[in-house]
Scaffold this motif. Structure first.
Motif, PDB file in Angstrom:
ATOM      1  N   ALA A 351      42.506   7.358   2.437  1.00  0.00           N
ATOM      2  CA  ALA A 351      41.700   6.519   3.155  1.00  0.00           C
ATOM      3  C   ALA A 351      40.691   7.228   3.879  1.00  0.00           C
ATOM      4  N   GLU A 352      41.148   8.518   4.554  1.00  0.00           N
ATOM      5  CA  GLU A 352      40.291   9.130   5.444  1.00  0.00           C
ATOM      6  C   GLU A 352      39.360   9.895   4.523  1.00  0.00           C
ATOM      7  N   ALA A 353      39.510  10.182   3.210  1.00  0.00           N
ATOM      8  CA  ALA A 353      38.404  10.737   2.632  1.00  0.00           C
ATOM      9  C   ALA A 353      37.332   9.512   2.384  1.00  0.00           C
ATOM     10  N   LEU A 354      37.752   8.257   2.156  1.00  0.00           N
ATOM     11  CA  LEU A 354      36.905   7.367   1.943  1.00  0.00           C
ATOM     12  C   LEU A 354      36.084   7.044   3.217  1.00  0.00           C
ATOM     13  N   ARG A 355      36.540   7.043   4.493  1.00  0.00           N
ATOM     14  CA  ARG A 355      35.805   7.171   5.621  1.00  0.00           C
ATOM     15  C   ARG A 355      34.890   8.137   6.021  1.00  0.00           C
ATOM     16  N   ARG A 356      35.312   9.649   5.594  1.00  0.00           N
ATOM     17  CA  ARG A 356      34.352  10.630   5.283  1.00  0.00           C
ATOM     18  C   ARG A 356      33.175  10.379   4.495  1.00  0.00           C
ATOM     19  N   ALA A 357      33.423   9.750   3.151  1.00  0.00           N
ATOM     20  CA  ALA A 357      32.390   9.298   2.273  1.00  0.00           C
ATOM     21  C   ALA A 357      31.262   8.451   3.079  1.00  0.00           C
ATOM     22  N   VAL A 358      31.930   7.227   3.521  1.00  0.00           N
ATOM     23  CA  VAL A 358      31.178   6.334   4.216  1.00  0.00           C
ATOM     24  C   VAL A 358      30.452   7.028   5.340  1.00  0.00           C
ATOM     25  N   ASN A 359      30.835   8.114   6.301  1.00  0.00           N
ATOM     26  CA  ASN A 359      29.966   8.663   7.153  1.00  0.00           C
ATOM     27  C   ASN A 359      28.958   9.583   6.139  1.00  0.00           C
ATOM     28  N   ASP A 360      29.159  10.054   5.386  1.00  0.00           N
ATOM     29  CA  ASP A 360      28.242  10.771   4.624  1.00  0.00           C
ATOM     30  C   ASP A 360      27.149   9.862   3.988  1.00  0.00           C
ATOM     31  N   LYS A 361      27.443   8.725   3.407  1.00  0.00           N
ATOM     32  CA  LYS A 361      26.308   7.799   2.937  1.00  0.00           C
ATOM     33  C   LYS A 361      25.752   7.296   4.184  1.00  0.00           C
ATOM     34  N   ASN A 362      26.206   7.041   5.167  1.00  0.00           N
ATOM     35  CA  ASN A 362      25.339   6.748   6.467  1.00  0.00           C
ATOM     36  C   ASN A 362      24.347   7.918   6.701  1.00  0.00           C
ATOM     37  N   LEU A 363      24.863   9.206   6.900  1.00  0.00           N
ATOM     38  CA  LEU A 363      23.910  10.190   7.032  1.00  0.00           C
ATOM     39  C   LEU A 363      22.585  10.351   6.221  1.00  0.00           C
ATOM     40  N   GLN A 364      23.009  10.233   4.809  1.00  0.00           N
ATOM     41  CA  GLN A 364      21.894   9.946   3.933  1.00  0.00           C
ATOM     42  C   GLN A 364      20.903   8.907   4.175  1.00  0.00           C
ATOM     43  N   PHE A 365      21.409   7.895   4.545  1.00  0.00           N
ATOM     44  CA  PHE A 365      20.503   6.941   5.050  1.00  0.00           C
ATOM     45  C   PHE A 365      19.526   7.081   6.137  1.00  0.00           C
ATOM     46  N   THR A 366      20.353   7.677   7.054  1.00  0.00           N
ATOM     47  CA  THR A 366      19.595   8.140   8.333  1.00  0.00           C
ATOM     48  C   THR A 366      18.346   9.099   8.179  1.00  0.00           C
ATOM     49  N   TYR A 367      18.814  10.080   7.345  1.00  0.00           N
ATOM     50  CA  TYR A 367      17.591  11.030   6.859  1.00  0.00           C
ATOM     51  C   TYR A 367      16.442  10.111   6.263  1.00  0.00           C
ATOM     52  N   SER A 368      16.795   8.927   5.483  1.00  0.00           N
ATOM     53  CA  SER A 368      15.729   8.396   4.909  1.00  0.00           C
ATOM     54  C   SER A 368      14.959   7.317   5.845  1.00  0.00           C
ATOM     55  N   TRP A 369      15.623   6.896   6.803  1.00  0.00           N
ATOM     56  CA  TRP A 369      15.078   5.825   7.703  1.00  0.00           C
ATOM     57  C   TRP A 369      14.743   6.398   8.970  1.00  0.00           C
ATOM     58  N   LYS A 370      15.270   7.182   9.628  1.00  0.00           N
ATOM     59  CA  LYS A 370      15.012   7.857  10.975  1.00  0.00           C
ATOM     60  C   LYS A 370      14.645   9.229  10.885  1.00  0.00           C
ATOM     61  N   ALA A 371      13.595   9.829  10.110  1.00  0.00           N
ATOM     62  CA  ALA A 371      13.181  11.211  10.325  1.00  0.00           C
ATOM     63  C   ALA A 371      13.158  11.753  11.730  1.00  0.00           C
ATOM     64  N   LEU A 372      13.638  12.841  11.629  1.00  0.00           N
ATOM     65  CA  LEU A 372      14.025  13.361  12.843  1.00  0.00           C
ATOM     66  C   LEU A 372      13.198  14.357  13.685  1.00  0.00           C
ATOM     67  N   ASN A 373      12.047  14.578  12.708  1.00  0.00           N
ATOM     68  CA  ASN A 373      11.078  15.763  13.614  1.00  0.00           C
ATOM     69  C   ASN A 373       9.713  14.842  13.293  1.00  0.00           C
ATOM     70  N   GLN A 374       9.039  14.176  14.317  1.00  0.00           N
ATOM     71  CA  GLN A 374       8.048  13.478  14.458  1.00  0.00           C
ATOM     72  C   GLN A 374       6.701  14.296  14.031  1.00  0.00           C
ATOM     73  N   VAL A 375       6.842  15.770  14.539  1.00  0.00           N
ATOM     74  CA  VAL A 375       5.741  16.526  14.280  1.00  0.00           C
ATOM     75  C   VAL A 375       5.239  16.509  12.901  1.00  0.00           C
ATOM     76  N   HIS A 376       6.303  16.509  11.897  1.00  0.00           N
ATOM     77  CA  HIS A 376       5.911  16.515  10.531  1.00  0.00           C
ATOM     78  C   HIS A 376       5.432  15.086   9.851  1.00  0.00           C
ATOM     79  N   ILE A 377       5.444  14.051  10.781  1.00  0.00           N
ATOM     80  CA  ILE A 377       4.659  12.653  10.675  1.00  0.00           C
ATOM     81  C   ILE A 377       3.600  12.344  10.720  1.00  0.00           C
ATOM     82  N   VAL A 378       3.483  12.799  12.345  1.00  0.00           N
ATOM     83  CA  VAL A 378       2.194  12.299  12.877  1.00  0.00           C
ATOM     84  C   VAL A 378       1.684  13.628  13.722  1.00  0.00           C
ATOM     85  N   GLY A 379       2.141  14.633  13.737  1.00  0.00           N
ATOM     86  CA  GLY A 379       1.973  15.875  14.443  1.00  0.00           C
ATOM     87  C   GLY A 379       1.083  16.754  13.789  1.00  0.00           C
ATOM     88  N   GLU A 380       1.192  18.074  14.539  1.00  0.00           N
ATOM     89  CA  GLU A 380       0.280  19.378  13.720  1.00  0.00           C
ATOM     90  C   GLU A 380       0.701  19.628  12.438  1.00  0.00           C
TER      91      GLU A 380
END
Length: 426
Positions: A351-380
């Motif tokens: 069950a704990e392994a399932l929770r870690r897998a949930v967190n990993d899935k959420n991390l992948q989605f966050t990378y796809s939805w909330k880019a962490l470095n705006q300088v690569h999107i609208v900056g220099e």
């Protein structure tokens, strides 16, 4: 009053209080909606403030919802953003439109968590907050993000303010304000026939119990233990009309004298006495509960969220429980007779392994939805090699999130295992 009578009285008060809070939470939801807010197979989006945002990195609520319907699991995307308020949800330049994200997820239901940031406006801001909640509800009318039916909405109140000494000098005033904002949200939800979950009352009760660790880091932001505790209550309110299938934790009671067994959550067979103790086979009928992320004692009202085992009439001595040859718990005969928490078994580890897998899935989605470095999107660096590669990388991270979603379905397992209780020499 002597100490023994006082202890019994306090225990009775805590139990009565727990029942009252559970009833209040149930009323808060059922008053607004006759059906269970979350249903099997729902595609869910979570929006809102820091409370919503942090749900994704702890994973307790999502894991419980996945375990609830293993044959038709939910799929969750967390769009929470720290500091969001209903009328202040600023995003960086070129950030994806929320409706596009909700449509891409084919969202059936939105869980919206607001009210904490708004509550800092004090009593004078309550009416404006009510108007904002009403406008938010109306903004979703007719929206069919799944392409077939109007999106459903669930409103979740802010939590209470935990008193942490010098960190929270105004906690009583803050709780008065948070109570007013939660009540305001409730009134709008009931009028609009939208499910409402009152986490203020639930968390206030939990926080007032001084046994166990703190729930928050600063009075209003839950720590991992706080998310573990609050997620249990939030989960039950989200599936409140499906409570017949929300099973209590594992409860195993064995009489070592005559080998009779009473069990809930697992099916026990082939019970036998051995020279050192006893053995049996156990088939897992429901998922084990997730252990709390703390070594401290949890409050009494949270004990019923944990799996346990009782063994009566063991001869004097110390006994070890092993499941599939994995040591799970060790206690003497008196402790086994009173009951032992079981939360490190192979099933709990899964069950704990399932929770870690949930967190990993959420991390992948966050990378796809909330880019962490705006300088690569609208900056220099927009025209740099890494900037030009970003769109394709975003698509790949979203693909990984979808793949992780599919893998979660296969990670929910029910097994038959060998349990052994043996006397050991210390």
């Amino acid at each position: 009053m002597n100490k023994g009578r006082k202890t019994v009285l306090n225990s009775m008060i805590r139990q009565i209080h727990c029942v009252v809070v559970s009833l209040l939470c149930g009323v808060a939801v059922s008053t607004a909606c006759a059906e269970s807010p979350i249903r099997p197979g729902d595609r869910i989006a979570i929006v809102g403030n820091t409370f919503a945002d942090q749900l994704r990195i702890h994973g307790y609520l999502e894991t419980m919802l996945l375990q609830q319907w293993p044959d038709n699991p939910v799929a969750i995307r967390n769009l929470g953003w720290g500091g969001d308020m209903l009328n202040a949800r600023d995003r960086p330049t070129n950030f994806p439109n929320e409706e596009e994200t909700l449509t891409a997820h084919r969202t059936d239901v939105i869980i919206a968590c607001f009210g904490m940031g708004e509550s800092f406006a004090g009593e004078d801001g309550v009416q404006s907050f009510q108007a904002a909640v009403d406008a938010f509800i109306k903004s979703l009318e007719g929206k069919q993000y799944n392409g077939k039916s109007q999106v459903r909405l669930i409103l979740v109140s802010p939590i209470a303010n935990e008193p942490l000494g010098k960190l929270t000098p105004r906690h009583e005033q803050r709780n008065s304000e948070l109570s007013a904002y939660s009540q305001a949200m409730s009134e709008v939800a009931i009028a609009a026939e939208v499910p409402f979950i009152d986490l203020y009352q639930t968390s206030r009760y939990l926080i007032d119990e001084r046994v166990g660790p703190n729930f928050t880091t600063n009075g209003i932001h839950l720590n991992p233990y706080g998310y573990w505790a609050v997620s249990h209550y939030l989960f039950r309110d989200l599936v409140q009309d499906d409570l017949a299938s929300v099973q209590p934790p594992w409860r195993i009671s064995v009489d070592a004298a005559d080998l009779t067994v009473q069990a809930h959550g697992i099916d026990v067979s082939d019970t036998a006495r051995t020279e050192a103790g006893l053995t049996f086979r156990a088939t897992e009928l429901i998922a084990p509960t997730l252990p709390p992320p703390t070594d401290e004692d949890v409050p009494p009202q949270l004990h019923h969220f944990r799996d346990s085992m009782t063994i009566a009439n063991l001869p004097p001595g110390t006994y070890e429980l092993a499941i599939d040859d994995v040591s799970v718990a060790t206690a003497n005969h008196d402790e086994w007779a009173r009951g032992i928490i079981i939360d490190t078994s192979p099933a709990h580890q899964a069950a704990e392994a399932l929770r870690r897998a949930v967190n990993d899935k959420n991390l992948q989605f966050t990378y796809s939805w909330k880019a962490l470095n705006q300088v690569h999107i609208v900056g220099e660096r927009k025209k740099s090699p890494s900037g030009r590669a970003l769109p394709a990388e975003v698509i790949e991270f979203n693909r990984l999130a979808e793949k992780r979603d599919a893998n979660l379905r296969d990670a929910i397992q029910r097994e038959t295992r060998n349990w052994r209780v043996s006397r050991i020499e210390l």
